[in-house]
Design an enzyme around this catalytic site. Sequence first.
Site, PDB file in Angstrom:
ATOM      1  CB  THR A 120      -0.765  -0.297   0.870  1.00 31.63           C
ATOM      2  OG1 THR A 120      -1.204  -1.392   1.537  1.00 31.63           O
ATOM      3  CG2 THR A 120      -2.081   1.160   1.482  1.00 31.63           C
TER       4      THR A 120
ATOM      5  N   GLY B 288      -1.921  -2.224   6.143  1.00 33.36           N
ATOM      6  CA  GLY B 288      -2.131  -3.096   6.525  1.00 33.36           C
ATOM      7  C   GLY B 288      -2.892  -2.934   7.837  1.00 33.36           C
TER       8      GLY B 288
HETATM    9  O1  DON Z   1      -6.289  -2.476   2.318  1.00 36.37           O
HETATM   10  C1  DON Z   1      -5.921  -3.121   2.989  1.00 36.37           C
HETATM   11  O2  DON Z   1      -5.895  -2.949   4.720  1.00 36.37           O
HETATM   12  C2  DON Z   1      -4.514  -3.826   3.207  1.00 36.37           C
HETATM   13  N1  DON Z   1      -4.771  -4.356   1.625  1.00 36.37           N
HETATM   14  C3  DON Z   1      -3.688  -2.608   2.490  1.00 36.37           C
HETATM   15  C4  DON Z   1      -2.169  -2.915   2.436  1.00 36.37           C
HETATM   16  C5  DON Z   1      -0.902  -2.349   3.271  1.00 36.37           C
HETATM   17  O3  DON Z   1      -1.186  -1.085   3.604  1.00 36.37           O
HETATM   18  C6  DON Z   1       0.003  -2.864   3.168  1.00 36.37           C
HETATM   19  N2  DON Z   1       1.630  -1.734   2.569  1.00 36.37           N
HETATM   20  N3  DON Z   1       2.171  -1.462   3.496  1.00 36.37           N
END
Ligand code: DON
Length: 570
Positions: free
Chosen positions: A379, A472
């Site tokens: 993300t 996440g």
């Molecule tokens: O939508 C979500 O909550 C996850 N797919 C986010 C993933 C994420 O933030 C990875 N980042 N570093």
Amino acid sequence: MSNRNFSTKLLLGSAIAFLLYSCQPKPATQSTQKGLIAEQAMVVSARKEASDIGIAILQKGGNAFDAMMATEMALAVTYPFAGNLGGGGFAVFRLNDGSLGSIDYREKAPLAADRDMYLDENGDIIPGMSTQGAMASGVPGTIAGIFAAQEKYGKLSPAEVLAPVIELAERGFVVTENQAGRFARLRETFQEVNGPGTYFAQEIKAGQTLTNPALAATLKRIAQHGRDEFYKGETAQIIVDHFEKIGGIISLEDMNSYEAAWREPIVFNYKDLKIISMAPPSSGGITIGQIFEMISPYDLKGYGHHSPEYVQVLVEAERRAYADRNYFLGDPDFVDIPVGELLDEDYLRNRMASFSMEKATKSEEIAEGEIAFAENMETTHYSIVDQEGNAISVTTTLNGAYGSKVYIDELGFFMNNEMDDFSSKAGEPNMFGLIGAEANSIAPGKRMLSSMTPTLVEKEGKLWMVVGTPGGSTIITSVVQTILNVYEFEMSMQEAVEAPRFHHQWLPDLVSFEPNSFDSTLISILKAKGYQILENNNPIIGKVDAILVLPDGKLEGGADPRGDDAASGF
Ligand code: DON
């Protein structure tokens, strides 16, 4: 949720999943510095090149929505770790007349998906199937999202907006140390998933200029033919043929039928702030809304930043909010979500009634709240304020680092592994240790629950902050702490972003702290009160990119030094 016997194995498993989560560790340092100050407009993103392109588009006469398209695509070129065409995201915006909106371009489960697709004949989860390779990807939403937003509110043509991005992909960008490390670590995996000749199988060194001619060609076709090139044209056909070849299930019908969705943002107050954030299928807005309401009666400022009481109040509110998140939230097009009840002041005060400063509440004693409603039931973030006063807060993702690791060489981009954000099996943790329930089970065409929390804050009726982060399940708690750092503890935007962060998410029943950043006395006090601490080697907690409107109307950028993030402005 029925299964409340969370074994040590599960706790450990979740903790390990947490540890494996692959953002780049770099200790946070507290600075007394302000971030970049700009008079009129600012873009803060994970890469300097992407922030610069966003600003160049604004200087060319574009607005925040044009800059969104340019920045998002420039991140796909320079930050393939998370920037994407093969993923999805959410954008929350506020126009200069004060009107609010948001767009959901989250991926969808393919039409051939089914509820138990990641389970073997014994009903056990097949390891890795939802995280790597052909079956891990949802139908991508990014191109639909940026085109819908730009078409409705932008001022330039997509071809004008995409021109500098295409040039960047052809000319190349300089690989940073962080990036070179990540490429090296995943080189074998890229080869394993895509074969030895795949583009990112090459040795990539820090300082090297990396071009992406295949992505430049894809973007040229999209600039010429519009969003349908991606969903109905040659690009769609190449994606579908690729998935057929590698044993996936994304079909032409999936691509043809994908649409981004306009959603009403979640809006609530915290003291004299009005906070505007993302609605389901992101859990972000509702969960921060619950946390802010639960903490509002407490004197956080009086307790002091990172005092035991401050940490306790936040952790206990987070515990209760994540229990609700995991039970009630999912795609609103498929499940009924009791939004009003979940954000109700009395309900939330009642939820905190079991909390005492004397000792930690145990997560096993906390279930989702009793709500009466009909039960039919890696993300990256960037923030933009333009010279006209429009603001947009965007979080976009492939989910894990480089998503499913499926790279379509002909097109020049990675595909997401967003399917792992569904609950593959009730009660089992996903890669972020999040436990899911029925509301987030897999169904054809359904969007998976997200934690992404692109957020705007108003103070006294005016735009005050644009904020968000990757990370996440830690996204939600990072956004809350960043807002509190400025509002309650009077930090500058840059200080607020840099300040060390902690995290709790109900299950596993652990509180994590950024390594080497918190006072050992604080940790001992919390341990004595019964908090289980995940202290060492815990993953980095987000990379917050934010903008604060200062009292004189100037803009201060907060770019997270945990990554290569940078602010640009004028
Ligand atoms: O939508 C979500 O909550 C996850 N797919 C986010 C993933 C994420 O933030 C990875 N980042 N570093």
